[in-house]
Each structure stands twice: as C-alpha cells, then as structure tokens.
Design an enzyme around this catalytic site. Structure first.
Site, PDB file in Angstrom:
ATOM      1  N   LEU A  86     -19.967  -9.442  -9.859  1.00 54.79           N
ATOM      2  CA  LEU A  86     -19.492  -8.845 -11.303  1.00 54.79           C
ATOM      3  C   LEU A  86     -19.702  -7.479 -11.461  1.00 54.79           C
ATOM      4  O   LEU A  86     -21.198  -7.035 -11.218  1.00 54.79           O
ATOM      5  CB  LEU A  86     -19.777  -9.910 -12.252  1.00 54.79           C
ATOM      6  CG  LEU A  86     -19.522 -11.302 -12.149  1.00 54.79           C
ATOM      7  CD1 LEU A  86     -19.671 -12.139 -13.339  1.00 54.79           C
ATOM      8  CD2 LEU A  86     -17.817 -11.276 -11.960  1.00 54.79           C
ATOM      9  N   ASP A  87     -18.719  -6.598 -12.316  1.00 53.95           N
ATOM     10  CA  ASP A  87     -19.165  -5.396 -12.549  1.00 53.95           C
ATOM     11  C   ASP A  87     -20.387  -5.428 -13.567  1.00 53.95           C
ATOM     12  O   ASP A  87     -20.618  -6.211 -14.247  1.00 53.95           O
ATOM     13  CB  ASP A  87     -18.052  -4.669 -13.149  1.00 53.95           C
ATOM     14  CG  ASP A  87     -16.834  -4.311 -12.392  1.00 53.95           C
ATOM     15  OD1 ASP A  87     -17.258  -4.223 -11.040  1.00 53.95           O
ATOM     16  OD2 ASP A  87     -15.743  -4.362 -12.757  1.00 53.95           O
ATOM     17  N   LYS A  88     -21.094  -4.416 -13.958  1.00 51.40           N
ATOM     18  CA  LYS A  88     -22.141  -4.283 -14.799  1.00 51.40           C
ATOM     19  C   LYS A  88     -22.047  -4.878 -16.062  1.00 51.40           C
ATOM     20  O   LYS A  88     -22.642  -5.549 -16.577  1.00 51.40           O
ATOM     21  CB  LYS A  88     -22.647  -2.825 -14.803  1.00 51.40           C
ATOM     22  CG  LYS A  88     -23.605  -2.560 -16.030  1.00 51.40           C
ATOM     23  CD  LYS A  88     -24.090  -1.101 -16.089  1.00 51.40           C
ATOM     24  CE  LYS A  88     -25.224  -0.791 -17.205  1.00 51.40           C
ATOM     25  NZ  LYS A  88     -25.580   0.654 -17.377  1.00 51.40           N
ATOM     26  N   ARG A 146      -9.546  -4.990 -14.158  1.00 53.01           N
ATOM     27  CA  ARG A 146      -9.641  -3.606 -15.056  1.00 53.01           C
ATOM     28  C   ARG A 146      -8.359  -2.688 -14.475  1.00 53.01           C
ATOM     29  O   ARG A 146      -7.696  -2.062 -15.362  1.00 53.01           O
ATOM     30  CB  ARG A 146     -11.120  -2.863 -14.707  1.00 53.01           C
ATOM     31  CG  ARG A 146     -11.849  -3.592 -15.269  1.00 53.01           C
ATOM     32  CD  ARG A 146     -13.504  -3.277 -14.593  1.00 53.01           C
ATOM     33  NE  ARG A 146     -13.716  -1.710 -15.345  1.00 53.01           N
ATOM     34  CZ  ARG A 146     -14.689  -1.348 -15.198  1.00 53.01           C
ATOM     35  NH1 ARG A 146     -15.776  -1.702 -14.116  1.00 53.01           N
ATOM     36  NH2 ARG A 146     -15.013   0.082 -15.682  1.00 53.01           N
TER      37      ARG A 146
END
Length: 324
Positions: free
Chosen positions: A138-140, A240
């Site tokens: 997962l992204d930050k 996103r």
C-alpha cells in the site's frame, strides 16, 4: 547471493526499472551493466534488461550490492493493529503515513521494521531480505488491510492468488468534486510520467501496464464525494490515477494535484473548512477497507474488514450528511 521477491504491484515491470527503484543509489546504466554481466539473475537465469517481471519470479544478486546500499534492517517497536494471526500468516491494519518497506533514505521507520518487532521469529526472511513478510503493498498514506505471509509456502500461494486476480479488494476513498456516474469500470494502461517519474498517467494506448478498477459512488456531498473502489489489478498508484482520470482527484493527494492547495478553487469559507479536515492528518484519504483470499493452508475463504481512522471517518460522516 541475496534474493528479492516480486510482489503483485511489481508485475510487468522491467527488471532494470524494478532494481533502479529498489536501489536508488545505483544508476540505471550500472544496473543494466550488471544484468549484462550476469551479476543479476532471474529464476537462476540471465535475462535482458527489458525482461518484464512476473509474480513468482526470484531475482538473485551479489550480496555486496545489498551491503553497499542497506544497513541491517532493525525492528521498530511501533503499535500494530493485528486483525488475525496463525502460524502461516497475519492480517494487519497498516497505519497511515508509514512506508511499507525500507529505502535508502528511510531504513528504520517502515512497516517492515514494525513487522520484525512483532513477528521476527515467524517471518521467513530468505524470500526477500529487504521486504520480509511483504507480498503486496500500500502507498505510504494509504491505510488498511494487508496480508503478511510468514512462510515461503504461504508467500508464494498468496502471490499466486494475486497473479490470478483471485484476491478481492475494496477501498474507500474521498475525492474532490461530485461524480455524475453512480458506478462503472475504469480500464486503461498506466505509464510513468516522464516529466515527473514519481507519477503515473492514464493512457488508452496499449503501452505500460493494463489496469482495471470498478467504482461505486457511495455519496456525493456538497463539494466532496465518498467512493468505493474495487481494483482487479494491482498497479502502483492505480486508484489514485484512475480517480484523477475521471476528473476527481483523491482528497489530500498532493502528488496528483489534490492537496489542500486545491481548496483555493473554492470560496474562503469552504476552503477553510476543507483545510480544517486535512490539517490534523497529512496525506491522501484512501483506505484499504476489505480483503478476501483463500488461506494457503486451511484452503478456506478468509474475509477481513477494517474501518479507516477517526479523521477519515469524521470527513466521511460529514459527506454522508452533506455538511461538506
């Protein structure tokens, strides 16, 4: 020799690009030379620099590369919400604001460091010494559910499910603007933005990585919307980029133009309201809310859900009641 594992998000990435991302202190040309010299192998064989990686591939390279780039990865005693655990795997709720794996600029405060503090003796670190326990990412600033395999058998069985698109995922997102469609499918190709390599852009040309995301509108508020996204592929920044391609950037997503500065497009009163929502927690409002997969040993369907953090829920509730 050390081994690196290919997770779902790395699928269809060129091997030289993958290694350039992993070892950002090594130039792309140097990595390509090492591939040419057979210092880097995939599944025990030499490959071309343009080789496209697949889930299940194993990259081996000389240990001195690791020693030049990373120090020993140490545990970080940070709180972790563990949703499930047995001898084969754990399911956790990744906190917002935490990078998943060590990089050359952050080797001590990542999810991997947290996992080593909680599961050190359980995780087989031979699969990927830089990312033990990581089979997807997962992204930050994306919070939510992740599967953490402990054994090599569990790792590759779960990786196989990601490869075959058998893992079902649901994300919650808050976006700018009001959606005209209640549901739909976004299907295109994602390519790296040449003018900003940290970004990806949507393309209808058959270049890059194919990406598919189903979406469902939960509620249009006055200025923001609450969405559910159901990705069937797992590309970097997929939701996103797809949300932006529909004209609705994820709220708080600075990288793609959805940061709080976008509030300047509204009246001062509305802008101040939006800044108030975003100021306590930096980053975008995207949450991995649910996951379903087959347990690699029990052979049973496992489904887990988790709510987003309090700040996300406050904004979510105010959209549902049309306060914002």
């Amino acid at each position: 020799m050390i081994s690196l594992a290919i997770s779902s998000i790395d699928e269809s990435t060129r091997v030289d690009q993958f290694l350039s991302d992993r070892f950002d202190n090594l130039s792309r040309s140097k990595i390509q030379k090492m591939i040419q010299d057979n210092s880097i192998l995939v599944n025990g064989q030499s490959v071309k620099k343009k080789y496209l990686l697949q889930i299940g591939d194993k990259i081996t390279l000389e240990e001195k590369i690791l020693n030049q780039t990373f120090k020993e990865i140490l545990p970080w005693n940070h709180p972790l919400d563990i949703l499930y655990q047995d001898e084969n795997l754990a399911v956790i709720n990744k906190p917002k604001g935490i990078v998943v794996h060590p990089t050359t600029v952050n080797q001590d405060h990542t999810l991997v460091n947290i996992l080593l503090a909680h599961f050190d003796q359980k995780i087989d670190q031979s699969i990927d010494s830089l990312r033990p326990g990581i089979v997807h990412r997962l992204d930050k600033d994306t919070s939510g559910i992740m599967i953490i395999p402990f054994t090599a058998f569990a790792h590759w069985k779960i990786a196989e499910q990601f490869k075959n698109r058998e893992v079902k995922k649901e994300y919650l997102a808050i976006t700018w603007g009001l959606w005209s469609q209640e549901e739909g499918l976004i299907s295109d190709y994602l390519i790296r933005n040449r003018s900003n390599p940290k970004q990806f852009i949507s393309s209808n040309l058959k270049r890059g990585k194919s990406a598919n995301t189903n979406f469902e509108l939960v509620k249009n508020g006055q200025y923001l919307s609450l969405l559910k996204f159901f990705p069937t592929t797992g590309r970097t920044h997929q939701i996103r980029v797809h949300s932006k391609s529909k004209g609705h950037i994820i709220f708080g997503d600075d990288l793609y133009g959805g940061g709080i500065s976008k509030a300047k497009e509204y009246s001062k009163e509305i802008a101040d309201k939006m800044i108030e929502y975003a100021s306590p927690v930096a980053g975008h409002f995207l949450h991995a809310a649910s996951i379903s997969f087959i347990h690699p040993v029990l052979n049973e369907t496992m489904t887990f859900s988790v709510n987003p953090d309090d700040q996300f829920q406050k904004l979510q509730n105010d959209i549902l009641s049309e306060k914002i």
